[in-house]
Design a protein around this motif. Structure first.
Motif, PDB file in Angstrom:
ATOM      1  N   UNK A 277      -1.483 -67.356  40.544  1.00 13.91           N
ATOM      2  CA  UNK A 277      -2.186 -67.003  41.774  1.00 13.91           C
ATOM      3  C   UNK A 277      -3.691 -67.156  41.630  1.00 13.91           C
ATOM      4  N   UNK A 278      -4.409 -67.103  42.747  1.00 19.04           N
ATOM      5  CA  UNK A 278      -5.861 -67.271  42.708  1.00 19.04           C
ATOM      6  C   UNK A 278      -6.497 -66.593  43.916  1.00 19.04           C
ATOM      7  N   UNK A 279      -7.807 -66.397  43.827  1.00 18.64           N
ATOM      8  CA  UNK A 279      -8.593 -65.940  44.986  1.00 18.64           C
ATOM      9  C   UNK A 279      -9.671 -66.986  45.189  1.00 18.64           C
ATOM     10  N   UNK A 280      -9.827 -67.459  46.419  1.00 17.70           N
ATOM     11  CA  UNK A 280     -10.654 -68.644  46.614  1.00 17.70           C
ATOM     12  C   UNK A 280     -11.365 -68.597  47.963  1.00 17.70           C
ATOM     13  N   UNK A 281     -12.597 -69.121  47.976  1.00 16.84           N
ATOM     14  CA  UNK A 281     -13.346 -69.238  49.241  1.00 16.84           C
ATOM     15  C   UNK A 281     -13.554 -70.729  49.527  1.00 16.84           C
ATOM     16  N   UNK A 282     -13.025 -71.224  50.628  1.00 12.51           N
ATOM     17  CA  UNK A 282     -13.113 -72.666  50.904  1.00 12.51           C
ATOM     18  C   UNK A 282     -14.520 -73.115  51.313  1.00 12.51           C
ATOM     19  N   UNK A 283     -14.719 -74.414  51.384  1.00 11.14           N
ATOM     20  CA  UNK A 283     -16.017 -74.977  51.805  1.00 11.14           C
ATOM     21  C   UNK A 283     -16.234 -74.752  53.305  1.00 11.14           C
ATOM     22  N   UNK A 284     -17.478 -74.938  53.718  1.00  8.25           N
ATOM     23  CA  UNK A 284     -17.818 -74.812  55.143  1.00  8.25           C
ATOM     24  C   UNK A 284     -17.274 -76.016  55.918  1.00  8.25           C
ATOM     25  N   UNK A 285     -17.126 -75.804  57.212  1.00  7.35           N
ATOM     26  CA  UNK A 285     -16.583 -76.844  58.081  1.00  7.35           C
ATOM     27  C   UNK A 285     -17.682 -77.819  58.510  1.00  7.35           C
ATOM     28  N   UNK A 286     -17.693 -79.001  57.903  1.00  3.74           N
ATOM     29  CA  UNK A 286     -18.750 -79.977  58.220  1.00  3.74           C
ATOM     30  C   UNK A 286     -18.608 -80.494  59.648  1.00  3.74           C
ATOM     31  N   UNK A 287     -17.385 -80.481  60.180  1.00  4.61           N
ATOM     32  CA  UNK A 287     -17.197 -80.985  61.551  1.00  4.61           C
ATOM     33  C   UNK A 287     -17.675 -79.935  62.564  1.00  4.61           C
ATOM     34  N   UNK A 288     -17.458 -78.660  62.253  1.00 10.88           N
ATOM     35  CA  UNK A 288     -17.995 -77.632  63.155  1.00 10.88           C
ATOM     36  C   UNK A 288     -19.528 -77.703  63.151  1.00 10.88           C
ATOM     37  N   UNK A 289     -20.114 -77.866  61.959  1.00  7.79           N
ATOM     38  CA  UNK A 289     -21.577 -77.988  61.875  1.00  7.79           C
ATOM     39  C   UNK A 289     -22.045 -79.195  62.695  1.00  7.79           C
ATOM     40  N   UNK A 290     -21.339 -80.321  62.535  1.00  9.60           N
ATOM     41  CA  UNK A 290     -21.694 -81.529  63.281  1.00  9.60           C
ATOM     42  C   UNK A 290     -21.568 -81.316  64.785  1.00  9.60           C
ATOM     43  N   UNK A 291     -20.581 -80.526  65.185  1.00  6.56           N
ATOM     44  CA  UNK A 291     -20.373 -80.261  66.615  1.00  6.56           C
ATOM     45  C   UNK A 291     -21.544 -79.462  67.184  1.00  6.56           C
ATOM     46  N   UNK A 292     -22.024 -78.456  66.419  1.00  7.79           N
ATOM     47  CA  UNK A 292     -23.190 -77.697  66.903  1.00  7.79           C
ATOM     48  C   UNK A 292     -24.450 -78.561  66.886  1.00  7.79           C
TER      49      UNK A 292
ATOM     50  N   UNK B 279     -15.399 -71.483  57.662  1.00 11.41           N
ATOM     51  CA  UNK B 279     -14.808 -72.348  56.624  1.00 11.41           C
ATOM     52  C   UNK B 279     -14.052 -73.496  57.285  1.00 11.41           C
ATOM     53  N   UNK B 280     -13.875 -74.566  56.507  1.00  7.09           N
ATOM     54  CA  UNK B 280     -13.301 -75.795  57.057  1.00  7.09           C
ATOM     55  C   UNK B 280     -11.804 -75.659  57.344  1.00  7.09           C
ATOM     56  N   UNK B 281     -11.444 -75.885  58.591  1.00 11.55           N
ATOM     57  CA  UNK B 281     -10.018 -75.903  58.949  1.00 11.55           C
ATOM     58  C   UNK B 281      -9.264 -76.891  58.062  1.00 11.55           C
ATOM     59  N   UNK B 282      -9.859 -78.079  57.870  1.00 12.48           N
ATOM     60  CA  UNK B 282      -9.133 -79.111  57.135  1.00 12.48           C
ATOM     61  C   UNK B 282      -9.071 -78.865  55.634  1.00 12.48           C
ATOM     62  N   UNK B 283      -9.787 -77.837  55.162  1.00 11.26           N
ATOM     63  CA  UNK B 283      -9.596 -77.389  53.782  1.00 11.26           C
ATOM     64  C   UNK B 283      -8.544 -76.298  53.752  1.00 11.26           C
ATOM     65  N   UNK B 284      -8.688 -75.366  54.678  1.00 14.58           N
ATOM     66  CA  UNK B 284      -7.842 -74.170  54.622  1.00 14.58           C
ATOM     67  C   UNK B 284      -6.368 -74.526  54.816  1.00 14.58           C
TER      68      UNK B 284
END
Ligand code: UD1
Length: 419
Positions: free
Chosen positions: A225-240, A20-25
């Protein structure tokens, strides 16, 4: 301090899963301060920056539980009784400033040590404070602290001179329980902002337009309160993707959203890389003749500044002259002198890096100067002949989950040396 050892020259193969995206979390964790109820973030990346922001919340008496196996962070902020978080933690990471908006909203004030973070530019907070002022917040800066208080927050129009990601997020969080409507004009449009809007709405907020240049926030009385799953990390994907290109490999990347990667995919296609998206996965094939390209970093949907160092590593291996122009941060070419130690031909001219592709890079001892520079040096090491040691890997641990493990699974000859 740990270092990473790479014996370069091997092609990558197989599949990698993106976290998951660091910059979202980071903003999501800050936003949990807005409600006294329990919030759960699932699929949270176990990163140093995530641990720092959690410790920051703990320093004001939030109850934070991290289940590393389940990758779940559970936060209960019902017992918070202090608005002055630990200064050392604040200075460790610029994203600490994301707690300003939530604190002013829920507690009517805060006192924060001025921030730290990656050494990539001056990174002021004037736009954050301008937004707070518009909502009725009084701010004082002095003696290394920023202090703010507000009796009552009232919605208003805020025009950002520059679409700052952090300022947009902070103003959204400050405005979420303000009286009436707040409109953020020239807001940052990054996918992480849309994610924050969705997270806040799942807590009961009323926000429209997050992810566009105009965000409307209609104040609500309180959040749950909430339970949530953030988006994927586009920068990590770009790095790979960059690692695959630098080693002229074909790999599959799982955990992507095509729309979020468009600015990166379009540039790579221009360089001659083959990319095929299939749902939440993509295949990248760089085993072909590639072309030099020019890149200019811009706010989203432009090419991300967080990918420019990795692209410098890639373009060092591509015949011809490429030019990278950095328009977001003024000090983001610190990797150049390290890359030169590996035989790269890079000249810095003001805000541009002029890169002449070389036929061969050679392994060397190099030092990560910031998070993305560290990732770029690892990529360069993967493509270089012989052994590369990347020192100060703590920068990389701020933003990449087990980067060496993921690369090893892709066939790289890489290991972490604990020190
Ligand atoms: C966020 C990201 C970071 C990314 C950056 C740009 C997080 C945790 N970090 O950082 O990885 O590189 O967006 O995409 O999400 N500025 C001002 N005044 C302000 C605020 C910013 O002048 O009040 C300037 C900065 O100095 C910089 C530019 O605006 O030159 C962009 O900064 P901003 O978008 O705020 O980046 P961050 O939120 O710090």
């Amino acid at each position: 301090m740990d270092k990473i050892l790479i014996r370069g020259g091997k092609r990558l193969r197989g599949e990698v899963n993106i976290s998951s995206a660091k910059n979202s979390v980071l903003p999501l964790i800050a936003a949990t301060l807005l409600s006294g109820d329990k919030c759960i973030i699932d699929n949270a990346p176990m990163l140093d920056d995530v641990f720092v922001i959690n410790d920051l919340l703990r320093s004001i008496n939030a109850d934070v539980k991290i289940d590393e196996k389940l990758q779940r962070v559970t936060i209960d902020t019902s017992n918070i009784n202090r608005c002055e978080p630990n200064g050392e933690l604040v200075r460790k990471m610029r994203a600490s400033f994301l707690i300003m908006g939530p604190m002013i909203s829920r507690f009517g004030g805060f006192k924060l040590s001025l921030p730290g973070g990656c050494n990539i530019g001056t990174r002021p907070i004037d736009l954050h404070l301008k937004g707070f002022n518009a909502l009725g917040v009084k701010v004082n800066i002095g003696h290394g602290y920023v202090e703010a208080y507000a009796d009552r927050l009232k919605g208003d129009k805020v025009y950002l001179d520059f679409p700052s990601v952090g300022a947009t997020e902070n103003i959204m969080m400050a405005a979420v329980m303000a009286e009436g409507e707040t409109i953020i004009e020239n807001a940052a449009e990054e996918p992480e902002i849309e994610d924050l809007g969705n997270f806040l709405n799942s807590m009961g907020a009323n926000i429209t337009g997050a992810g566009s240049g105009n965000i409307h926030i209609y104040g609500v009385r309180n959040l749950k309160g909430t339970t949530y799953k953030p988006i994927y990390d586009r920068i990590e994907a770009g790095t790979f993707m960059a690692a695959a290109i630098a080693t002229r490999s074909k790999i599959k990347i799982n955990g992507i959203k095509e729309e979020h990667l468009k600015p990166i995919i379009a540039k790579l296609a221009e360089a001659g890389v083959y990319i095929k998206v299939d749902g939440e996965s993509l295949i990248i094939d760089a085993d072909r003749k590639l072309k030099a390209i020019d890149i200019k970093t811009m706010p989203y949907p432009g090419f991300p500044t967080d990918m420019q160092s990795q692209m410098a590593a890639v373009l060092s291996t591509v015949e011809g002259t490429s030019i990278i122009t950095e328009t977001i941060f003024e000090n983001r070419f610190m990797y150049a002198s390290e890359m030169k130690r590996m035989g790269a031909n890079i000249k810095i001219d003001g805000r541009s890096a002029i890169i002449e592709g070389v036929p061969k890079l050679t392994g060397a001892e190099v030092r990560a100067t910031d998070l993305r520079a560290g990732a770029a040096l690892i990529i360069e090491g993967l493509s270089a002949e012989g052994e590369t040691q990347v020192l100060d890997i703590y920068h990389v641990d701020r933003g990449y989950v087990s980067i060496e493990e993921k690369l090893k699974k892709l066939g790289a000859d890489i290991e972490r040396v604990k020190q």
